[in-house]
Design a protein around this motif. Structure first.
Motif, PDB file in Angstrom:
ATOM      1  N   THR A 152       0.810  -1.222   0.000  1.00 46.26           N
ATOM      2  CA  THR A 152       0.000   0.000   0.000  1.00 46.26           C
ATOM      3  C   THR A 152       0.840   1.267   0.000  1.00 46.26           C
ATOM      4  O   THR A 152       0.312   2.331  -0.306  1.00 46.26           O
ATOM      5  N   LYS A 153       2.112   1.165   0.284  1.00 47.25           N
ATOM      6  CA  LYS A 153       2.919   2.391   0.397  1.00 47.25           C
ATOM      7  C   LYS A 153       3.097   3.106  -0.941  1.00 47.25           C
ATOM      8  O   LYS A 153       3.329   4.300  -0.965  1.00 47.25           O
ATOM      9  N   ASN A 154       2.962   2.390  -2.060  1.00 43.21           N
ATOM     10  CA  ASN A 154       3.158   3.013  -3.368  1.00 43.21           C
ATOM     11  C   ASN A 154       1.851   3.322  -4.090  1.00 43.21           C
ATOM     12  O   ASN A 154       1.870   3.707  -5.250  1.00 43.21           O
ATOM     13  N   ILE A 155       0.739   3.155  -3.410  1.00 44.64           N
ATOM     14  CA  ILE A 155      -0.553   3.434  -4.031  1.00 44.64           C
ATOM     15  C   ILE A 155      -0.772   4.946  -4.087  1.00 44.64           C
ATOM     16  O   ILE A 155      -0.492   5.658  -3.120  1.00 44.64           O
ATOM     17  N   GLU A 156      -1.289   5.396  -5.222  1.00 44.88           N
ATOM     18  CA  GLU A 156      -1.616   6.821  -5.377  1.00 44.88           C
ATOM     19  C   GLU A 156      -2.703   7.194  -4.384  1.00 44.88           C
ATOM     20  O   GLU A 156      -3.538   6.377  -4.016  1.00 44.88           O
ATOM     21  N   GLU A 157      -2.703   8.455  -3.971  1.00 46.40           N
ATOM     22  CA  GLU A 157      -3.663   8.946  -2.979  1.00 46.40           C
ATOM     23  C   GLU A 157      -5.110   8.697  -3.406  1.00 46.40           C
ATOM     24  O   GLU A 157      -5.932   8.253  -2.609  1.00 46.40           O
TER      25      GLU A 157
END
Length: 120
Positions: free
Chosen positions: A96-101
């Protein structure tokens, strides 16, 4: 238990001396002593070498390791991690750390909608 305590426990269960395990894992005896007394933390490669030499999964050497430094983690977060397990929590956080806002907000909305959906 610490990584050092886990290494020592497995070594003693296998009936190995520090010198024997150090030779099998291709590390110095002095380094192994420091690992077992928690003066040094072994690298991932050393943990893998030790797990091979001890014929045990690497996860058993790092299992139940408590944080060594000051950890000011929220009690609820700590409870959730214990509930779902560290492996699952790490997997979720890594992915989840690289998911777009915007995608993150969409996922959160979906979870919220499903949580409030009546069960038939």
């Amino acid at each position: 238990m610490s990584i050092g305590e886990n290494i020592r426990t497995h070594r003693l269960e296998k009936g190995l001396s520090q010198a024997e395990l150090a030779m099998r894992a291709r590390i110095g005896t002095h380094k192994l002593e420091k690992f077992e007394t928690n003066e040094l933390i072994p690298s991932l490669q050393v943990i893998l070498n030790l797990s091979s030499a001890l014929d045990c999964p690497a996860s058993e050497l790092i299992e139940h390791v408590q944080p060594t430094g000051p950890c000011h983690m929220d009690d609820e977060l700590q409870s959730l991690i214990q509930e779902i397990g560290q492996k699952r929590a790490k997997f979720i956080l890594r992915n989840t750390k690289n998911i777009e806002e915007t995608d993150f907000l969409r996922v959160m909305q979906t979870l919220h909608d499903n949580e409030n959906k009546p069960v038939n």
